[in-house]
Design an enzyme around this catalytic site. Structure first.
Site, PDB file in Angstrom:
ATOM      1  N   GLU A  33      51.120  39.432  49.731  1.00  0.00           N
ATOM      2  CA  GLU A  33      52.593  38.585  49.172  1.00  0.00           C
ATOM      3  C   GLU A  33      53.563  38.975  49.955  1.00  0.00           C
ATOM      4  O   GLU A  33      53.938  40.286  50.172  1.00  0.00           O
ATOM      5  CB  GLU A  33      52.541  39.325  47.568  1.00  0.00           C
ATOM      6  CG  GLU A  33      51.720  38.589  46.543  1.00  0.00           C
ATOM      7  CD  GLU A  33      51.949  38.893  45.344  1.00  0.00           C
ATOM      8  OE1 GLU A  33      53.026  39.137  44.770  1.00  0.00           O
ATOM      9  OE2 GLU A  33      50.919  39.056  44.595  1.00  0.00           O
TER      10      GLU A  33
ATOM     11  N   GLU B 256      48.125  44.952  42.677  1.00  0.00           N
ATOM     12  CA  GLU B 256      48.973  45.815  42.416  1.00  0.00           C
ATOM     13  C   GLU B 256      48.667  46.462  41.095  1.00  0.00           C
ATOM     14  O   GLU B 256      49.752  46.753  40.047  1.00  0.00           O
ATOM     15  CB  GLU B 256      50.389  45.080  42.149  1.00  0.00           C
ATOM     16  CG  GLU B 256      50.950  44.152  43.247  1.00  0.00           C
ATOM     17  CD  GLU B 256      52.220  43.499  43.276  1.00  0.00           C
ATOM     18  OE1 GLU B 256      52.668  43.814  41.923  1.00  0.00           O
ATOM     19  OE2 GLU B 256      52.931  43.167  44.124  1.00  0.00           O
TER      20      GLU B 256
END
Ligand code: GAL
Length: 905
Positions: A597, A504
């Site tokens: 995730e 991210e």
């Protein structure tokens, strides 16, 4: 009969004898973990000024910001005149691709006048420690508002400057050797002095590195190591730990030897009948003349878990290799193995391993032997189904794991790591993502042995920062060295199936320039290992972004199921994205899509709040799954972080989009730090297993889906609800069956069948009456599994259970003892909070206690602790070289004393 322990000693002895018989120059790896001296400056002290470099001032920083807050630009700081960085950068030279990038070591002996680095300094008042060591884990916790270290980093004192010192001797035999120091991980900015000379160091705390001590060895053989660490505050979104928290080795080699992580084994074609094995070997010659050596290589099966068998299954033709003075040289070879025993993930396949044994012969003598464990397997990435191992489709049933080991902190312990993996496999896990940094090397040996697939990850940030002093400070100088170090170290592990260059990262937001950085990092990885796909987790980049196009495969965080789609999030500044699996699949039809995730669902073990939402997935709010006064989250397992989804919702998407290769749930075990949604706490709520290693209800929800052939049923909640008599108290069933009948005190509450895309059976109208709740689960109409929960009486006693009653007397091995509080009939008391004191008699130590309560600020080192939801954990460690019986006693004035007997052998 000879005991396994005795046989192990015999094997070890034989190896030692062999080593000494062959040559004094033989490679020797010496465990350097015991008897160090340690000193950490108190918060009130001003530390020495031997800094790596200046750091920007952090100002006010709130560490409780949402995990998907947009990363921000670095604050530019000038390098300090007194910075030691110019002496540290050369330590990474072997990990820079282009030789012109390599750093010259400047003149001078920085720090040599500082007392801590000098041989004569008296460190007898410093603390005696063994490594791996985490200086922060015993606390005390920082509590209250505006703590020095906030909830994000676990409220523990991981920050600050500290020193480690140790002496070691070298003998006359070593005059012709090279002596290296291997540090598997030191948190962080480690700098190493030997006999007053700054040898080098490595800033990133998760990288393993080695330093050549040879030029600085003492003539008299008495060598003084001094290692300085400087772990910045506000530098992590989770608990980093502090200290030399992984193993440290001294390695002796001949002047000519296999270079650092110098073998690479690739299996370009694999079938059940034959495998091609390509080997690249890098040798280094430290002699001042060019030399010729003979390289002998053979392939062996692993006979037991740890030793390659004596007789080779294949011997490669000998090679003569010419080595220029002071240079490295790479040779390649290839061979075919018939009927190879393939490595594959459990439980579908067997994780068979081989070892490549490399011998270097110089002037007729074996001067180096280097063993490389590896596995033979075929990996295929198919965009329509996902990952295939040896032509078998393996749906990824994965979890994310941080590096801490709960109450033991960041200090690596083999048994503690293995216990985590065993529990995860019991749940049905077949894959792990190393979030978000290189793991301890031993962890990958475990995943190799246990047959668990691994996503191996490097960084949580690049140039843009998530916290004021995180990795972005050194990204420009160190990304290449750190990335090459990771890939070079781990490339021969069959369990590793992909490389992650980031998580991210803020560069998802920066269009083509971010994608260009991704391409640069990818090229570095490919240069080290052309065989595995390279990617980065994306929670923001959309299907048509250049960042996504730069990836070998599409690795989504949360956005597959959609982020913040509920009406209540309209107008938020945070990420809002519709479910995006189809868009990515369509835009990148040639790439595998997976979710690195999912979920980030929350619960506190054994805690249930009413009313229970009827929704499949909901955020946590007061009265809606959460309680911000006591900082706990309901265990009905329906609540997630605002950008996440419940387990059920994720399962639905996985089933709807079968092209998705699988998921990596955030996360397997609770971890220290990042206690979203309650930053007043110390540890996370998102694990399926709590910090102590106790299963939450969610464990069984995943088990029901991931192990469909394992007969199981699980009832929630517990059935101790005094005061709720006659009130609606929903009962939910997790089962690998497809149907279940529920009974309360023998009376049927109905039989329900799972509908399409349903993963639990909800009996939402049940009213509470004390007694017994029972379930009979069915599969295909036949009885399949049962479970039973009973209302308990008051706490009357304790049940102690050890995961292993016999442990090794090696000073490292552990027994994890669970204490259950029970009533007079031995029934578990699910809401018991009694305080228990522990004592130990015999050759061992209580090294930590825990209960899995994210809000408990009792030191992990405490031998006294309250139960949480009826349970406690005690971790006992053996003493080195002291065998015998160990008795652990648990005492409470009302419950009396209970004991358990362990053996250390
Ligand atoms: C993700 C992040 C993880 C963790 C998780 C918590 O955005 O990548 O590191 O913070 O959220 O929900």
């Amino acid at each position: 009969m000879l005991s396994p322990k005795y046989l192990k000693c015999l094997a070890l002895l034989t190896t030692m004898l062999l080593a000494s018989a062959t040559s004094a120059n033989q490679r020797e790896r010496i465990d350097l973990t015991s008897d160090w001296r340690f000193y950490r400056y108190a918060d009130s002290e001003i530390p020495d000024s031997l800094i790596y470099d200046n750091r920007p001032s952090t100002g006010q920083y709130n560490d409780s910001q949402a995990a998907d807050t947009k990363p921000t630009d670095a604050v530019v700081t000038e390098s300090g005149n007194n910075a030691l960085k110019p002496w540290i950068l050369p330590s990474g030279n072997n990990f820079l691709g282009a030789s012109e990038k390599r750093y010259e070591r400047p003149e001078g002996k920085p720090g040599s006048n500082f007392p801590f680095v000098q041989e004569g300094f008296d460190d007898s008042s410093w603390q005696k420690v063994d490594l791996p060591h985490d200086w922060a884990i015993a606390g005390p916790f920082y509590s209250g508002e505006n703590p020095k270290v906030g909830g994000g980093m676990g409220r523990l004192p991981s920050h600050g400057v500290a020193w480690y010192r140790k002496q070691f001797s070298t003998g006359a035999n070593d005059a012709d050797n090279r002596i290296y120091l291997h540090i598997d991980g030191a948190m962080s900015y480690s700098m190493v002095w030997l006999n007053g000379n700054l040898v080098g160091g490595w800033p990133y705390g998760y990288s393993s590195y080695r330093l050549d001590l040879t030029p600085y060895l003492a003539k008299n053989g008495k060598n003084q190591l001094a290692i300085r660490l400087d772990n910045p505050p506000k530098s992590s979104r989770w608990y980093p730990g502090g200290g030399i928290y992984r193993n440290v080795w001294l390695e002796k080699t001949a002047q000519i030897h296999v270079s650092h992580w110098g073998t690479q084994i690739i299996t370009p074609s694999v079938s059940a009948d034959r495998a091609t094995i390509s080997i690249a070997t890098t040798l280094v010659n430290h002699l001042s003349e060019s030399s010729e050596v003979t390289l002998k290589q053979s392939i062996h099966e692993f006979t037991g878990q740890d030793l390659p068998g004596d007789s080779p299954v294949k011997e490669l033709p000998e090679q003569k290799v010419k080595l220029s003075a002071g240079q490295q040289h790479k040779t390649t070879a290839s061979t075919i193995l018939d009927k190879p025993k393939l490595w594959g993930p459990a439980p579908y396949q067997t994780p068979n391993r081989y070892a490549l044994v490399t011998s270097v012969i110089y002037k007729g003598k074996e001067i180096d032997q280097y063993i490389t464990p590896f596995g033979i397997r075929k990996l295929t990435f198919n965009p329509d189904v996902g990952v295939l191992v040896n032509d078998q489709h393996i749906p990824l049933k994965g979890v994310n794991q941080h590096h801490d080991l709960g109450a033991l902190g960041a200090a690596f312990n083999l048994r503690a790591a293995r216990r985590q993996l065993e529990l995860l496999q019991e749940m049905g896990v077949n894959a792990i993502r190393m979030a978000h940094n290189p793991p301890a090397p031993e962890l990958l040996t475990l995943t190799d042995k246990m047959g668990i697939l691994v996503l191996n990850e490097s960084f949580d940030s690049w140039y843009k920062k998530k916290t004021p002093l995180d990795f972005h400070l050194i990204f420009a100088d160190w990304h290449e060295q750190d990335l090459r170090a990771l890939v070079r170290r781990d490339k021969n592990h069959p369990s590793v199936i992909m490389w992650y260059i980031g998580n991210e990262v803020g560069e998802q937001y920066t269009g083509q320039s971010g994608a260009d950085i991704a391409q640069t990092l990818k090229a570095i990885v490919k240069d080290e290992d052309p065989t595995r796909p390279v990617t980065s987790s994306m929670n923001w980049a959309k299907a048509d972004f250049p960042f996504s196009a730069a990836m070998d495969l599409i690795s989504l965080n949360y956005q597959g199921e959609g982020i913040r789609q509920a009406a209540e999030f309209e107008g938020t500044e945070r990420i809002r994205t519709p479910p995006s699996y189809p868009a990515f699949h369509e835009a990148h039809p040639d790439k595998v899509v997976l979710s690195s995730e999912t979920a980030s669902a929350f619960s506190s073990r054994g805690i249930y709040f009413f009313p229970v939402t009827k929704k499949e997935s909901a955020p946590v709010r007061d009265g809606l799954g959460g309680n911000s006064k006591i900082h706990q989250v309901s265990s009905y397992e329906l609540h997630a972080v605002d950008f996440g989804s419940s387990a059920d919702k994720v399962f639905r998407y996985m089933e709807t989009y079968p092209f998705v290769a699988g998921q990596f749930v955030w996360n397997g075990f609770d971890y220290l730090g990042e206690p979203t949604p309650y930053y007043a706490a110390r540890s996370s709520y998102s694990g399926m297993i709590d910090l102590a290693g106790f299963k939450k209800d969610r464990f069984y929800l995943y088990q029901s889906e991931w192990r469909p052939d394992y007969p199981m049923a699980h009832i929630l909640p517990h059935w101790n609800w005094p005061g709720r008599e006659g009130e609606i108290t929903p009962v939910h069933i997790f089962t690998s069956g497809d149907e279940a009948e529920l009974f309360i005190n023998g009376k049927s509450q109905g039989r329900k069948k799972k509908g399409d895309l349903e993963y639990r059976l909800r009996f939402d109208d049940v009213r509470y009456t004390p007694g017994t709740v029972e379930v009979i689960a069915y599969k295909d109409g036949k009885p399949w599994a049962t479970d039973k929960v009973t209302t308990s009486g008051a706490p009357q006693g304790m049940k102690l259970q050890a995961d292993r009653k016999t442990i090794d007397a090696d000073g490292k091995d552990l027994s994890f003892i669970t204490v259950d509080i029970v009533d007079e009939n031995g029934v578990f008391v699910p809401d018991a909070v009694n305080e228990i004191s522990f004592t130990l008699d015999g050759p061992g130590r209580i090294i930590a206690t825990d209960n899995g309560d994210s809000t408990d600020f009792t030191s992990f080192a405490s031998q006294k602790r309250h139960a949480f939801s009826g349970k406690l954990l005690v971790i006992v460690q053996s003493n080195r070289g002291e065998a015998g019986d160990i008795t652990l006693s648990a005492t409470n004035p009302e419950l009396g004393t209970s004991t358990i007997l362990l053996k250390s052998i």
